[in-house]
Design a protein around this motif. Structure first.
Motif, mmCIF file in Angstrom:
data_model
loop_
_atom_site.group_PDB
_atom_site.id
_atom_site.type_symbol
_atom_site.label_atom_id
_atom_site.label_comp_id
_atom_site.label_asym_id
_atom_site.label_seq_id
_atom_site.Cartn_x
_atom_site.Cartn_y
_atom_site.Cartn_z
ATOM 1 N N LEU A 249 0.830 -1.195 0.000
ATOM 2 C CA LEU A 249 0.000 0.000 0.000
ATOM 3 C C LEU A 249 0.871 1.255 0.000
ATOM 4 C CD1 LEU A 249 -3.133 0.509 0.238
ATOM 5 C CD2 LEU A 249 -2.676 1.064 2.640
ATOM 6 N N PRO A 250 0.507 2.270 -0.776
ATOM 7 C CA PRO A 250 1.276 3.521 -0.752
ATOM 8 C C PRO A 250 1.270 4.155 0.631
ATOM 9 C CG PRO A 250 -0.235 3.484 -2.627
ATOM 10 C CD PRO A 250 -0.587 2.313 -1.765
ATOM 11 N N ARG A 251 2.350 4.845 0.970
ATOM 12 C CA ARG A 251 2.453 5.472 2.288
ATOM 13 C C ARG A 251 1.349 6.498 2.523
ATOM 14 N NH1 ARG A 251 6.344 8.619 2.848
ATOM 15 N NH2 ARG A 251 7.142 8.706 0.718
ATOM 16 N N SER A 252 0.871 7.115 1.462
ATOM 17 C CA SER A 252 -0.184 8.118 1.606
ATOM 18 C C SER A 252 -1.506 7.512 2.065
ATOM 19 C CB SER A 252 -0.398 8.855 0.280
ATOM 20 O OG SER A 252 -0.795 7.946 -0.737
ATOM 21 N N MET A 253 -1.637 6.188 1.966
ATOM 22 C CA MET A 253 -2.852 5.505 2.395
ATOM 23 C C MET A 253 -2.617 4.668 3.643
ATOM 24 S SD MET A 253 -4.560 4.157 -1.161
ATOM 25 C CE MET A 253 -5.287 5.294 -2.340
ATOM 26 N N ALA A 254 -1.590 4.984 4.403
ATOM 27 C CA ALA A 254 -1.222 4.157 5.559
ATOM 28 C C ALA A 254 -2.307 4.090 6.613
ATOM 29 C CB ALA A 254 0.075 4.670 6.175
ATOM 30 N N LYS A 255 -3.180 5.079 6.663
ATOM 31 C CA LYS A 255 -4.301 5.047 7.605
ATOM 32 C C LYS A 255 -5.395 5.964 7.077
ATOM 33 C CE LYS A 255 -2.478 8.708 10.593
ATOM 34 N NZ LYS A 255 -2.071 9.053 11.973
ATOM 35 N N GLY A 256 -6.603 5.774 7.622
ATOM 36 C CA GLY A 256 -7.705 6.656 7.286
ATOM 37 C C GLY A 256 -8.551 6.171 6.132
ATOM 38 N N LEU A 257 -9.405 7.065 5.658
ATOM 39 C CA LEU A 257 -10.385 6.754 4.613
ATOM 40 C C LEU A 257 -9.916 7.296 3.272
ATOM 41 C CD1 LEU A 257 -13.286 5.612 4.093
ATOM 42 C CD2 LEU A 257 -14.098 7.972 4.420
ATOM 43 N N HIS A 258 -9.986 6.445 2.249
ATOM 44 C CA HIS A 258 -9.526 6.811 0.910
ATOM 45 C C HIS A 258 -10.462 6.204 -0.127
ATOM 46 C CE1 HIS A 258 -5.647 7.880 2.803
ATOM 47 N NE2 HIS A 258 -5.813 6.748 3.479
ATOM 48 N N ARG A 259 -10.656 6.886 -1.236
ATOM 49 C CA ARG A 259 -11.308 6.273 -2.386
ATOM 50 C C ARG A 259 -10.278 5.371 -3.071
ATOM 51 N NH1 ARG A 259 -15.658 7.198 -5.932
ATOM 52 N NH2 ARG A 259 -16.746 7.840 -4.050
ATOM 53 N N TRP A 260 -10.647 4.078 -3.281
ATOM 54 C CA TRP A 260 -9.701 3.174 -3.907
ATOM 55 C C TRP A 260 -9.585 3.524 -5.392
ATOM 56 C CZ3 TRP A 260 -5.674 0.909 -2.541
ATOM 57 C CH2 TRP A 260 -5.063 -0.060 -3.347
ATOM 58 N N PRO A 261 -8.370 3.733 -5.891
ATOM 59 C CA PRO A 261 -8.181 4.212 -7.265
ATOM 60 C C PRO A 261 -8.847 3.315 -8.310
ATOM 61 C CG PRO A 261 -6.120 4.339 -6.044
ATOM 62 C CD PRO A 261 -7.086 3.595 -5.172
ATOM 63 N N GLY A 262 -9.464 3.963 -9.298
ATOM 64 C CA GLY A 262 -10.061 3.239 -10.409
ATOM 65 C C GLY A 262 -11.342 2.520 -10.084
ATOM 66 N N SER A 263 -11.982 2.880 -8.973
ATOM 67 C CA SER A 263 -13.202 2.172 -8.573
ATOM 68 C C SER A 263 -14.136 3.125 -7.846
ATOM 69 C CB SER A 263 -12.853 0.991 -7.657
ATOM 70 O OG SER A 263 -12.559 1.446 -6.348
ATOM 71 N N ASP A 264 -15.321 2.606 -7.505
ATOM 72 C CA ASP A 264 -16.263 3.339 -6.676
ATOM 73 C C ASP A 264 -16.167 2.928 -5.210
ATOM 74 O OD1 ASP A 264 -17.332 4.749 -8.861
ATOM 75 O OD2 ASP A 264 -18.724 3.104 -9.314
ATOM 76 N N SER A 265 -15.176 2.117 -4.884
ATOM 77 C CA SER A 265 -15.041 1.580 -3.523
ATOM 78 C C SER A 265 -14.282 2.547 -2.620
ATOM 79 C CB SER A 265 -14.301 0.240 -3.552
ATOM 80 O OG SER A 265 -14.973 -0.698 -4.361
ATOM 81 N N TRP A 266 -14.595 2.465 -1.329
ATOM 82 C CA TRP A 266 -13.868 3.201 -0.310
ATOM 83 C C TRP A 266 -13.019 2.225 0.495
ATOM 84 C CZ3 TRP A 266 -13.820 8.449 0.176
ATOM 85 C CH2 TRP A 266 -14.800 9.164 -0.536
ATOM 86 N N LEU A 267 -11.814 2.657 0.844
ATOM 87 C CA LEU A 267 -10.906 1.869 1.674
ATOM 88 C C LEU A 267 -10.690 2.595 2.989
ATOM 89 C CD1 LEU A 267 -8.668 -0.308 2.247
ATOM 90 C CD2 LEU A 267 -7.072 1.261 1.097
ATOM 91 N N HIS A 268 -10.907 1.868 4.092
ATOM 92 C CA HIS A 268 -10.522 2.409 5.393
ATOM 93 C C HIS A 268 -9.443 1.517 5.994
ATOM 94 C CE1 HIS A 268 -10.625 2.924 9.798
ATOM 95 N NE2 HIS A 268 -10.625 4.193 9.427
ATOM 96 N N VAL A 269 -8.297 2.126 6.300
ATOM 97 C CA VAL A 269 -7.184 1.423 6.933
ATOM 98 C C VAL A 269 -7.052 1.928 8.365
ATOM 99 C CG1 VAL A 269 -4.722 0.888 6.851
ATOM 100 C CG2 VAL A 269 -5.995 1.209 4.724
ATOM 101 N N SER A 270 -7.203 1.034 9.310
ATOM 102 C CA SER A 270 -7.053 1.401 10.711
ATOM 103 C C SER A 270 -5.583 1.431 11.090
ATOM 104 C CB SER A 270 -7.784 0.395 11.607
ATOM 105 O OG SER A 270 -7.494 0.648 12.974
#
Length: 297
Positions: A249-270
């Motif tokens: 995972l990219p460091r910019s997504m190490a935690k928190g809520l993000h839109r997953w690239p190229g999709s309509d999905s949301w990713l939350h990393v605790s």
């Protein structure tokens, strides 16, 4: 004069480092924090649904403060509790984990395991986390089956390479999960497929947020992807953020809520609630749980 200046500079540097280490190990490591996010994944006109996301407790028997804080989260009255692995860090951790989770077992719940639910941590040079191909070393065997039996016996759903419909908050949730990709226990192919048209929403779980796996989950239409493992970087640089994620995972997504690239999905990393027992420090990255309020798109 020059030698005196260098000596003072060296002394100040050592003192600053010692103070930062003391803060990271004695203060911030115990600054348990609740983060809140609104996630727009529900159909228009539907009522919100509240998901409590816990991860990476890395519990040892005597961590009473952590156990009490996690147990207090039952006061949030969530519709669903999700745990994304690495609950234990000691062979005798199960009672402590259960003291933390017991009040939450009254709510619908689902879980996947991480590598530290199967084997205990071992000492490692923290700088090896910067090596992309470092070898994984297993520690002592942990009572994973004992923990699994208790959670399932309380009514929570085991989503380690499994898929099912979970009823929570008056909604039918299509849920899938995998065992930990970090140690190659995942088998998404066994649960893959488009989300059920009969479901009100869909959630997929993994401990380690590996991009290739997240791509597959998003391609199947899962609206919310939940993961842990990264500890948010655990030791971060203010203004820079995480230095490593311990996965792809990219460091910019190490935690928190993000839109997953190229999709309509949301990713939350605790960023998780614990630390590796041999590196009990957190800096610019306090331990956390997250309350995700799912709302209409």
């Amino acid at each position: 004069m020059r030698k005196r200046t260098l000596f003072r500079l060296a002394t100040a540097t050592v003192a600053t480092g010692a103070a930062a280490l003391a803060y990271a190990s004695l203060v911030e490591r115990n600054m348990f924090t609740l983060r809140r996010f609104d996630v727009p994944v529900l159909p228009t006109g539907t009522e919100p649904l509240r998901v409590l996301h816990l991860s990476d407790l890395h519990m040892t028997p005597n961590q009473v403060r952590k156990q009490q804080w996690v147990a207090s989260l039952a006061a949030l009255d969530p519709d669903l509790v999700v745990v994304t692995g690495d609950n234990m860090a000691h062979p005798g951790a199960v009672p402590g984990v259960l003291r933390a989770l017991q009040p939450l077992l009254d709510y619908p719940g689902a879980f996947v395991f991480g590598s530290n639910d199967y084997t205990g941590p071992v000492w490692k040079n923290p700088f090896t986390y910067f090596l992309p191909d470092r070898e994984y070393t297993e520690g002592v065997e942990l009572p994973s089956e004992e923990l699994r039996d208790v959670l399932v016996g309380a009514g929570w759903v085991d989503l380690n390479n499994r898929r099912t419909t979970v009823k929570a908050g008056g909604r039918a949730i299509d849920m899938a999960g995998v065992d930990d990709p970090h140690v190659e226990r995942d088998d998404y192919a066994s649960v893959a497929g488009p989300i059920s048209p009969a479901a009100d929403l869909s959630i997929a779980l993994t401990h380690s947020p590996e991009p290739a796996l997240l791509d597959e989950m998003a391609a199947d239409g899962f609206g919310l992807l939940l993961a842990g493992h990264t500890h948010g970087g655990q030791v971060c640089v203010p203004g820079v953020g995480a230095l490593v994620t311990n996965c792809g995972l990219p460091r910019s997504m190490a935690k928190g809520l993000h839109r997953w690239p190229g999709s309509d999905s949301w990713l939350h990393v605790s960023a998780g609630l614990g630390t590796h027992p041999t590196a009990p420090v957190r800096f610019a990255c306090p331990p956390e749980a997250s309350l995700l309020t799912l709302i209409p798109r």
